[in-house]
Design a protein around this motif. Structure first.
Motif, mmCIF file in Angstrom:
data_model
loop_
_atom_site.group_PDB
_atom_site.id
_atom_site.type_symbol
_atom_site.label_atom_id
_atom_site.label_comp_id
_atom_site.label_asym_id
_atom_site.label_seq_id
_atom_site.Cartn_x
_atom_site.Cartn_y
_atom_site.Cartn_z
ATOM 1 N N SER A 201 24.361 12.004 23.881
ATOM 2 C CA SER A 201 24.716 13.089 24.959
ATOM 3 C C SER A 201 26.065 13.777 24.187
ATOM 4 C CB SER A 201 24.876 12.498 26.116
ATOM 5 O OG SER A 201 26.030 11.591 26.401
ATOM 6 N N THR A 203 27.257 17.895 22.706
ATOM 7 C CA THR A 203 27.058 19.189 22.221
ATOM 8 C C THR A 203 27.639 19.451 20.931
ATOM 9 O OG1 THR A 203 28.969 20.089 23.278
ATOM 10 C CG2 THR A 203 27.095 20.018 24.572
ATOM 11 N N ARG A 224 22.656 19.530 22.629
ATOM 12 C CA ARG A 224 22.569 20.759 22.295
ATOM 13 C C ARG A 224 23.195 21.160 21.090
ATOM 14 N NH1 ARG A 224 20.573 24.267 26.400
ATOM 15 N NH2 ARG A 224 19.585 23.278 28.360
ATOM 16 N N ASN A 226 24.148 24.505 18.419
ATOM 17 C CA ASN A 226 24.138 25.849 18.082
ATOM 18 C C ASN A 226 23.810 26.063 17.064
ATOM 19 O OD1 ASN A 226 24.528 28.701 19.215
ATOM 20 N ND2 ASN A 226 26.442 28.678 17.946
ATOM 21 N N LEU A 251 16.347 17.116 20.817
ATOM 22 C CA LEU A 251 17.463 18.032 20.628
ATOM 23 C C LEU A 251 16.956 19.758 20.705
ATOM 24 C CD1 LEU A 251 18.300 16.895 16.895
ATOM 25 C CD2 LEU A 251 19.403 16.088 19.043
ATOM 26 N N GLN A 252 17.924 20.259 21.093
ATOM 27 C CA GLN A 252 17.686 21.774 21.190
ATOM 28 C C GLN A 252 18.637 22.234 20.303
ATOM 29 O OE1 GLN A 252 17.974 22.836 25.607
ATOM 30 N NE2 GLN A 252 16.013 22.613 25.663
#
Length: 318
Positions: A201, A203, A224, A226, A251-252
């Motif tokens: 968990s 970013t 997440r 970028n 995953l995004q």
């Protein structure tokens, strides 16, 4: 609240924006300092021998390490000496640039040498890790950067959030990796410029890895991201992998990019090796957990754009 500096005298030259910009910069810096002060103990790396020493100076509850522009030693970092203190934030002031020949980083907040960390609540932003030609040949002259282990053990990595021993501990949570760059000696260097492993968990902002067998290796879940950018790899530029150390999935990812070297650069090693794949999916010894959604992939100069290891039960959708 921090009081903003007074506005410039109205009688001054109205076309001279410098006083306004200075006042704005001072006000932003004051607000920034107040926000950092409210997050817990704060230390500045300039008062310590290394990044590791600055982290060790924080209490067990964590805190913030400020890294101003300049070059600062990483300190000894090995698989038996990983930074594991929870809730540590490492905050740079400016992400550096790479030299035109990719021999070093310059400008911004730079850490010289590799750095290993594995901790809950960890965050890092606007930091460059320089393990390039100039640093390696200064710290470790004559060493085989392209084969064998690092003098302190392990690989010739740059920045690595990694599990020291396979399966020995649970994944870490609430981890935030912002804008981070790492440069290795060359494409043949035995290591990862950036390794992000065993996080469950958090970013990721924009990470850039230059050099190594894999420029960027990602083995985490529930995150997440970028962008992941790899340059100058001899293996696979960006690799998403599940193995005995960590599983990957859920995953995004906004974008993945790979090229043999950054634009407008002439690497000191020449054109170097060609990556096997710009983006590689590898369920080596454990299948992916959940989906991986990637909005955009751009690849140039690799033998294959996107590749997948031939493993039972793994599929790549359109």
């Amino acid at each position: 609240m921090v009081a903003l500096p007074p506005r410039p005298n109205p009688g001054d030259n109205p076309w001279d924006l410098r006083p306004h910009l200075i006042a704005l910069e001072q006000g932003i810096e004051g607000l920034r300092s107040e926000v950092i002060d409210r997050t817990g103990p704060v230390v500045n790396i300039k008062n310590y021998a290394s990044l590791r020493a600055a982290c060790d100076a924080l209490p067990s509850s964590g805190g913030t390490v400020i890294v101003p522009p300049g070059r600062w030693p990483a300190g000894v970092s090995s698989l038996s000496n990983v930074m594991t203190k929870g809730n540590v934030r490492i905050i740079g002031e400016q992400l550096p640039m790479y030299a035109p020949d990719l021999s070093t980083l310059y400008g911004g907040s730079i850490i010289e040498g590799r750095f290993y960390v594995f901790a809950d609540g960890f965050s890092i932003d606007k930091i460059g890790f320089d393990c390039g030609k100039a640093v390696c040949e200064s710290l470790y002259p004559g060493r085989p950067y392209n084969a064998g282990t690092h003098p302190d053990g392990g690989g010739w990595d740059g920045f690595a959030f990694l599990r020291p021993t396979a399966g020995a501990t649970s994944a870490r949570r609430n981890v935030h990796i912002g804008d981070v760059m790492a440069l290795l000696h060359s494409p043949q260097t035995w290591g990862h410029a950036i390794l992000i492993e065993a996080i469950q968990s958090g970013t990721v902002g924009n990470v850039v890895g230059i050099g190594g067998v894999h420029a960027v290796a990602f083995k985490s879940r529930g995150m997440r991201v970028n962008s992941l950018t790899g340059w100058a790899s001899s293996g696979n530029g960006v690799i998403l992998k599940s193995d005995s150390y960590a599983v990957c999935g859920e995953l995004q990812i906004g974008s993945v990019h790979y090229w043999p070297h950054p634009p407008d650069t002439a690497p000191w090693w020449g054109e170097g090796a060609t990556a096997g794949a710009g983006l590689h999916f590898n369920p080596e010894s454990a299948n992916f957990v959940g989906s991986v959604q990637i909005n955009q992939v751009t690849v140039g100069g690799a033998a294959i754009g996107i590749s997948v290891s031939d493993e039972p039960g793994f599929s790549l959708a359109d």
